[in-house]
Design a protein around this motif. Structure first.
Motif, PDB file in Angstrom:
ATOM      1  N   LYS A  72      85.978  -1.502 -21.342  1.00 32.08           N
ATOM      2  CA  LYS A  72      85.077  -1.472 -20.177  1.00 32.08           C
ATOM      3  C   LYS A  72      83.664  -1.007 -20.533  1.00 32.08           C
ATOM      4  O   LYS A  72      82.680  -1.600 -20.092  1.00 32.08           O
ATOM      5  CB  LYS A  72      85.631  -0.529 -19.077  1.00 32.08           C
ATOM      6  CG  LYS A  72      86.925  -0.992 -18.443  1.00 32.08           C
ATOM      7  CD  LYS A  72      87.583   0.158 -17.700  1.00 32.08           C
ATOM      8  CE  LYS A  72      88.002   1.213 -18.671  1.00 32.08           C
ATOM      9  NZ  LYS A  72      88.985   2.151 -18.364  1.00 32.08           N
ATOM     10  N   ARG A  89      90.815  14.497 -11.061  1.00 33.27           N
ATOM     11  CA  ARG A  89      90.827  13.339 -10.141  1.00 33.27           C
ATOM     12  C   ARG A  89      89.933  13.585  -8.933  1.00 33.27           C
ATOM     13  O   ARG A  89      89.333  12.645  -8.408  1.00 33.27           O
ATOM     14  CB  ARG A  89      92.262  13.026  -9.698  1.00 33.27           C
ATOM     15  CG  ARG A  89      93.192  12.593 -10.811  1.00 33.27           C
ATOM     16  CD  ARG A  89      92.707  11.355 -11.537  1.00 33.27           C
ATOM     17  NE  ARG A  89      93.547  11.014 -12.697  1.00 33.27           N
ATOM     18  CZ  ARG A  89      93.206  10.128 -13.620  1.00 33.27           C
ATOM     19  NH1 ARG A  89      92.049   9.490 -13.535  1.00 33.27           N
ATOM     20  NH2 ARG A  89      93.987   9.874 -14.636  1.00 33.27           N
ATOM     21  N   ARG A 141      91.309  11.337 -25.330  1.00 33.41           N
ATOM     22  CA  ARG A 141      91.982  10.892 -24.103  1.00 33.41           C
ATOM     23  C   ARG A 141      93.219  11.755 -23.864  1.00 33.41           C
ATOM     24  O   ARG A 141      94.283  11.510 -24.439  1.00 33.41           O
ATOM     25  CB  ARG A 141      92.339   9.414 -24.222  1.00 33.41           C
ATOM     26  CG  ARG A 141      91.098   8.520 -24.242  1.00 33.41           C
ATOM     27  CD  ARG A 141      91.497   7.080 -24.322  1.00 33.41           C
ATOM     28  NE  ARG A 141      90.417   6.166 -23.988  1.00 33.41           N
ATOM     29  CZ  ARG A 141      89.597   5.616 -24.891  1.00 33.41           C
ATOM     30  NH1 ARG A 141      89.742   5.883 -26.160  1.00 33.41           N
ATOM     31  NH2 ARG A 141      88.639   4.797 -24.493  1.00 33.41           N
ATOM     32  N   GLY A 157      90.166   4.741 -16.725  1.00 37.49           N
ATOM     33  CA  GLY A 157      91.344   3.910 -16.480  1.00 37.49           C
ATOM     34  C   GLY A 157      92.149   4.274 -15.240  1.00 37.49           C
ATOM     35  O   GLY A 157      92.713   3.410 -14.575  1.00 37.49           O
ATOM     36  N   ARG A 162     100.037   1.034 -12.507  1.00 36.27           N
ATOM     37  CA  ARG A 162      98.642   0.826 -12.114  1.00 36.27           C
ATOM     38  C   ARG A 162      98.307  -0.602 -11.692  1.00 36.27           C
ATOM     39  O   ARG A 162      97.295  -0.820 -11.040  1.00 36.27           O
ATOM     40  CB  ARG A 162      97.724   1.245 -13.267  1.00 36.27           C
ATOM     41  CG  ARG A 162      97.749   2.745 -13.472  1.00 36.27           C
ATOM     42  CD  ARG A 162      96.795   3.154 -14.566  1.00 36.27           C
ATOM     43  NE  ARG A 162      96.709   4.611 -14.642  1.00 36.27           N
ATOM     44  CZ  ARG A 162      95.984   5.258 -15.519  1.00 36.27           C
ATOM     45  NH1 ARG A 162      95.261   4.575 -16.393  1.00 36.27           N
ATOM     46  NH2 ARG A 162      95.949   6.573 -15.525  1.00 36.27           N
ATOM     47  N   ASP A 187      83.128   8.536 -16.902  1.00 36.76           N
ATOM     48  CA  ASP A 187      83.546   9.710 -17.693  1.00 36.76           C
ATOM     49  C   ASP A 187      82.328  10.478 -18.214  1.00 36.76           C
ATOM     50  O   ASP A 187      82.301  11.714 -18.149  1.00 36.76           O
ATOM     51  CB  ASP A 187      84.440   9.285 -18.869  1.00 36.76           C
ATOM     52  CG  ASP A 187      85.855   8.955 -18.427  1.00 36.76           C
ATOM     53  OD1 ASP A 187      86.223   9.302 -17.289  1.00 36.76           O
ATOM     54  OD2 ASP A 187      86.598   8.355 -19.219  1.00 36.76           O
TER      55      ASP A 187
HETATM   56  C1  S3P Z   1      92.065   8.025 -18.073  1.00 41.93           C
HETATM   57  C2  S3P Z   1      91.169   7.232 -18.763  1.00 41.93           C
HETATM   58  C3  S3P Z   1      89.968   7.798 -19.388  1.00 41.93           C
HETATM   59  C4  S3P Z   1      89.549   9.112 -18.711  1.00 41.93           C
HETATM   60  C5  S3P Z   1      90.700  10.046 -18.652  1.00 41.93           C
HETATM   61  C6  S3P Z   1      91.889   9.487 -17.887  1.00 41.93           C
HETATM   62  C7  S3P Z   1      93.259   7.362 -17.455  1.00 41.93           C
HETATM   63  O1  S3P Z   1      88.893   6.866 -19.311  1.00 41.93           O
HETATM   64  O2  S3P Z   1      89.047   8.884 -17.427  1.00 41.93           O
HETATM   65  O3  S3P Z   1      91.064  10.359 -19.979  1.00 41.93           O
HETATM   66  O4  S3P Z   1      93.850   7.982 -16.549  1.00 41.93           O
HETATM   67  O5  S3P Z   1      93.586   6.236 -17.848  1.00 41.93           O
HETATM   68  P1  S3P Z   1      88.814   5.496 -20.192  1.00 41.93           P
HETATM   69  O6  S3P Z   1      89.568   4.435 -19.439  1.00 41.93           O
HETATM   70  O7  S3P Z   1      87.366   5.204 -20.251  1.00 41.93           O
HETATM   71  O8  S3P Z   1      89.408   5.811 -21.522  1.00 41.93           O
END
Ligand code: S3P
Length: 168
Positions: free
Chosen positions: A13, A56, A117, A78, A139, A32
């Motif tokens: 992304k 969140r 992550r 994500g 998801r 992020d």
């Molecule tokens: C998450 C994805 C991460 C980040 C966090 C949680 C998820 O972002 O927001 O670690 O829940 O899939 P990216 O999708 O940019 O890695």
């Protein structure tokens, strides 16, 4: 126009978002990084110090702020579409684009990028595809609400721009 890129971690992304923003001469915001700047903590530190629930809530608040922007590509984390009413908010304020990828593609890209992550930092490489598969199954119902779905393996900014014209 405000465009939200959604999809699993590792789907590309941010990389694609930067290219698309350059192509359209739009601003690019990675949610992020936006959170990290705001809280002055890395995502890993936020998860460790406050836990996922608090992360969140912050993520949701940031999406509310970003939903007011125009001429911007927003790359979401994500999990973002899957909490609170975030997917509704995204679809009400902009065009959502789902970068769809299969688990094998995601796992191979994420193997060397687990450290930052928190959800996968402790998962070994053998278990990673199974873990990602489980997350993706949960998801998909959120991701599939995106207005546009594109193949994460083979995306070009130009192609998406063509699709966006069709969506007008
Ligand atoms: C998450 C994805 C991460 C980040 C966090 C949680 C998820 O972002 O927001 O670690 O829940 O899939 P990216 O999708 O940019 O890695």
């Amino acid at each position: 126009m405000l465009i939200f890129l959604i999809g699993m971690m590792g789907s590309g992304k941010s990389t694609f978002g930067r290219k698309l923003a350059k192509f359209l001469q739009y601003d690019f915001i990675d949610v992020d990084s936006y959170i990290e700047n705001k809280e002055q903590l890395s995502i890993a530190e936020l998860f460790e110090k406050m836990g996922e629930d608090a992360f969140r809530k912050i993520e949701h608040q940031c999406l509310i702020e970003l939903a007011k922007r125009t001429k911007t590509i927003v790359s979401t984390g994500g999990g973002a579409p899957c909490f609170f009413n975030n997917m509704q908010l995204i679809n009400a304020s902009g065009i959502s684009v789902y970068l769809k990828a299969d688990v094998a593609f995601l796992a191979s890209r994420l193997k060397s990028k687990k450290k930052d992550r928190p959800l996968i930092s402790n998962i070994n490489d053998v278990d990673l595809p199974y873990f990602l598969d489980e997350i993706l199954i949960n998801r998909e119902k959120f991701y599939s609400q995106a207005k546009i779905c594109i193949d994460a393996k083979d995306i070009k900014a130009k192609d998406l721009v063509e699709l966006l014209k069709l969506e007008d």
